[in-house]
Design a protein around this motif. Structure first.
Motif, PDB file in Angstrom:
ATOM      1  N   PHE A  22      92.973  45.269 113.861  1.00  0.00           N
ATOM      2  CA  PHE A  22      92.407  45.093 112.517  1.00  0.00           C
ATOM      3  C   PHE A  22      92.706  46.306 111.635  1.00  0.00           C
ATOM      4  N   PRO A  23      92.769  46.054 110.323  1.00  0.00           N
ATOM      5  CA  PRO A  23      93.073  47.158 109.405  1.00  0.00           C
ATOM      6  C   PRO A  23      91.852  48.035 109.179  1.00  0.00           C
ATOM      7  N   THR A  24      92.083  49.324 108.994  1.00  0.00           N
ATOM      8  CA  THR A  24      91.045  50.209 108.472  1.00  0.00           C
ATOM      9  C   THR A  24      91.717  50.980 107.332  1.00  0.00           C
ATOM     10  N   GLU A  25      90.975  51.837 106.660  1.00  0.00           N
ATOM     11  CA  GLU A  25      91.585  52.605 105.577  1.00  0.00           C
ATOM     12  C   GLU A  25      92.546  53.667 106.110  1.00  0.00           C
ATOM     13  N   THR A  26      92.421  54.006 107.414  1.00  0.00           N
ATOM     14  CA  THR A  26      93.294  55.053 107.966  1.00  0.00           C
ATOM     15  C   THR A  26      94.535  54.433 108.607  1.00  0.00           C
ATOM     16  N   VAL A  27      94.360  53.797 109.764  1.00  0.00           N
ATOM     17  CA  VAL A  27      95.460  53.132 110.471  1.00  0.00           C
ATOM     18  C   VAL A  27      94.876  51.854 111.079  1.00  0.00           C
ATOM     19  N   TYR A  28      95.741  50.992 111.636  1.00  0.00           N
ATOM     20  CA  TYR A  28      95.229  49.789 112.302  1.00  0.00           C
ATOM     21  C   TYR A  28      94.596  50.165 113.640  1.00  0.00           C
ATOM     22  N   GLY A  29      93.471  49.522 113.959  1.00  0.00           N
ATOM     23  CA  GLY A  29      92.805  49.751 115.232  1.00  0.00           C
ATOM     24  C   GLY A  29      93.037  48.585 116.178  1.00  0.00           C
ATOM     25  N   LEU A  30      92.914  48.867 117.474  1.00  0.00           N
ATOM     26  CA  LEU A  30      93.007  47.811 118.492  1.00  0.00           C
ATOM     27  C   LEU A  30      91.604  47.676 119.079  1.00  0.00           C
ATOM     28  N   ASN A 136      98.611  51.316 118.806  1.00  0.00           N
ATOM     29  CA  ASN A 136      99.978  51.634 119.222  1.00  0.00           C
ATOM     30  C   ASN A 136      99.972  51.983 120.691  1.00  0.00           C
ATOM     31  N   LYS A 137     101.155  51.875 121.326  1.00  0.00           N
ATOM     32  CA  LYS A 137     101.251  52.339 122.709  1.00  0.00           C
ATOM     33  C   LYS A 137     100.920  53.818 122.735  1.00  0.00           C
ATOM     34  N   PHE A 138     100.322  54.266 123.813  1.00  0.00           N
ATOM     35  CA  PHE A 138      99.887  55.649 123.933  1.00  0.00           C
ATOM     36  C   PHE A 138     101.029  56.623 123.631  1.00  0.00           C
ATOM     37  N   GLY A 139     100.736  57.591 122.782  1.00  0.00           N
ATOM     38  CA  GLY A 139     101.720  58.634 122.483  1.00  0.00           C
ATOM     39  C   GLY A 139     102.643  58.299 121.330  1.00  0.00           C
ATOM     40  N   TYR A 140     102.690  57.024 120.929  1.00  0.00           N
ATOM     41  CA  TYR A 140     103.630  56.637 119.878  1.00  0.00           C
ATOM     42  C   TYR A 140     102.986  56.653 118.495  1.00  0.00           C
ATOM     43  N   LEU A 141     103.768  56.260 117.504  1.00  0.00           N
ATOM     44  CA  LEU A 141     103.306  56.331 116.119  1.00  0.00           C
ATOM     45  C   LEU A 141     102.149  55.377 115.847  1.00  0.00           C
ATOM     46  N   SER A 142     101.196  55.825 115.049  1.00  0.00           N
ATOM     47  CA  SER A 142     100.094  54.957 114.657  1.00  0.00           C
ATOM     48  C   SER A 142     100.596  53.919 113.651  1.00  0.00           C
ATOM     49  N   PRO A 143     100.110  52.673 113.770  1.00  0.00           N
ATOM     50  CA  PRO A 143     100.548  51.628 112.846  1.00  0.00           C
ATOM     51  C   PRO A 143      99.783  51.664 111.528  1.00  0.00           C
ATOM     52  N   THR A 144     100.514  51.585 110.426  1.00  0.00           N
ATOM     53  CA  THR A 144      99.849  51.546 109.125  1.00  0.00           C
ATOM     54  C   THR A 144     100.093  50.207 108.425  1.00  0.00           C
ATOM     55  N   ASP A 161      95.644  40.559 109.277  1.00  0.00           N
ATOM     56  CA  ASP A 161      96.618  41.094 108.331  1.00  0.00           C
ATOM     57  C   ASP A 161      95.908  41.607 107.085  1.00  0.00           C
ATOM     58  N   GLY A 162      95.833  42.912 106.978  1.00  0.00           N
ATOM     59  CA  GLY A 162      95.197  43.515 105.806  1.00  0.00           C
ATOM     60  C   GLY A 162      96.201  44.331 105.015  1.00  0.00           C
ATOM     61  N   GLY A 163      97.485  44.050 105.210  1.00  0.00           N
ATOM     62  CA  GLY A 163      98.521  44.784 104.473  1.00  0.00           C
ATOM     63  C   GLY A 163      98.570  46.249 104.878  1.00  0.00           C
ATOM     64  N   LYS A 164      98.967  47.076 103.930  1.00  0.00           N
ATOM     65  CA  LYS A 164      99.160  48.502 104.214  1.00  0.00           C
ATOM     66  C   LYS A 164      97.837  49.269 104.191  1.00  0.00           C
ATOM     67  N   CYS A 165      97.687  50.231 105.095  1.00  0.00           N
ATOM     68  CA  CYS A 165      96.456  51.033 105.115  1.00  0.00           C
ATOM     69  C   CYS A 165      96.455  52.010 103.943  1.00  0.00           C
ATOM     70  N   LYS A 166      95.276  52.163 103.354  1.00  0.00           N
ATOM     71  CA  LYS A 166      95.141  52.966 102.136  1.00  0.00           C
ATOM     72  C   LYS A 166      95.480  54.449 102.372  1.00  0.00           C
ATOM     73  N   ILE A 167      94.976  55.013 103.469  1.00  0.00           N
ATOM     74  CA  ILE A 167      95.171  56.450 103.705  1.00  0.00           C
ATOM     75  C   ILE A 167      96.396  56.725 104.569  1.00  0.00           C
TER      76      ILE A 167
END
Ligand code: TXA
Ligand code: MG
Length: 316
Positions: A22-30, A136-144, A161-167
């Protein structure tokens, strides 16, 4: 893997012990139901995350905090009024009823209320706090954005799908103590902002950081080498590389691609484009990514913390 905007369905999946990105204002969470240890175990499995790295638990209402901690501290009230919903995670002693797997066996728990209406609706409808690391898989880039999750092929039941993260960079993490705070991870809520509400703790910061296993030197890294300007290998064939400057420049020569973090040197924009550009260029034919450091002030601290961790495994 389904993707869409059906929050009722996603909430039902959480209730049934499934995984929802799910989207948050920072990055997507699992996310998974924080009170269901089997559901939380799936997060570790899918992310290939080591079990010693604790998760952040997300709430949609300030009263939910009582489900997670019994700690009484007047600063909690001040902080939540001022910074929640928003990109700040507070680490406090955990309530016994929270499954151990969530906090990786620690007796503290990280809590935050995200500033994203879809996330808040999901948590409210699931009627439970949601444990969620970055998706994201451990150690890899956070999804925005959702595409960053899809390309990793993770076994997730639903992506909201919440589009692009604000922050675009993860929340600030602080440990809250009786006499104030200690920053464990820099983010959009800066030290200066925190100091306007509560004092810094007098405790020895290193001793606290040692109890905080998620803070490894290498993290958030792309699938091809990343070098910070000032630390490039001698034999680097720049004709095959991309150069990412801080502000837009037109004096960079010899590189295959040239890009920038922020056109005019705005740190918010730079933070927002940081993971986005790394995701983009790891998909291109560039052999390596060369990036300029940004000024290490306010949000620049959060960017540099991530840049150093991302480049760490490629250090010479
Ligand atoms: O912005 C964010 O915080 C995102 C979104 C999804 O909310 N989440 C996120 O989670 O970045 P994750 O798991 O990628 O990073 C959580 C960080 C880790 O460095 C972890 O070690 C630290 O928070 N953390 C969580 N609980 C902790 C605890 N009890 N004590 C110390 N550190 C903790
Ligand atoms: Mg992460």
């Amino acid at each position: 893997m389904k993707i869409g905007t059906e929050i009722d369905l996603a909430a039902q999946i959480i209730k049934n012990g499934g995984l929802v990105a799910f989207p948050t204002e920072t990055v997507y969470g699992l996310g998974a139901d924080a009170m269901n240890p089997l559901a939380v175990a799936k997060i570790f499995e899918v992310k290939q995350r080591p079990y010693f790295d604790p998760l952040i638990v997300h709430i949609s209402n300030i009263t939910d905090i009582e489900k997670l901690t019994e700690y009484k501290n007047p600063y909690i009230n001040l902080i939540s009024k001022k910074f929640w919903p928003g990109p700040l995670t507070i680490v406090v002693p955990k309530k016994e009823s929270v499954p151990q797997i969530v906090t990786a066996g620690l007796n503290t728990i990280g809590i935050r209320m995200p500033d994203n209406h879809m996330a808040l609706e999901l948590i409210a409808k699931a009627q439970t706090p949601i444990a969620a690391p970055s998706a994201n898989k451990f150690g890899y880039l956070s999804p925005t954005m959702p595409q960053h999750i899809i390309k990793q092929n993770l076994n997730i039941d639903y992506i909201i799908d919440g589009g692009k993260c604000k922050i675009g960079v993860e929340s600030t993490v602080i440990r809250l103590l009786d006499d104030g705070f200690v920053i464990l991870r820099n983010g959009a809520i800066t030290e200066e902002m925190l100091l306007s509400v509560l004092p810094k703790s007098k405790i020895d910061v290193l001793s606290i950081k040692k109890q905080s296993p998620g803070h490894m030197p290498s993290h958030y890294s792309p699938n091809k080498p990343l070098y910070i300007v000032g630390n490039l290998p001698n034999n680097l064939d720049i004709k095959q590389c991309v150069y990412i400057s801080y502000v837009k420049r037109n004096d960079i020569e010899g590189y295959k691609y040239v890009d920038y973090l922020s056109e005019k040197g705005n740190l918010l924009e730079a933070a927002n484009r940081f993971f986005q550009l790394l995701h983009y260029y790891e998909e291109t034919d560039a052999h390596a990514i060369v990036i300029e450091p940004v000024p290490e002030e306010s949000l620049g601290k959060a960017i540099m913390e991530r840049m150093r961790k991302a480049a760490y495994r490629f250090l010479l």
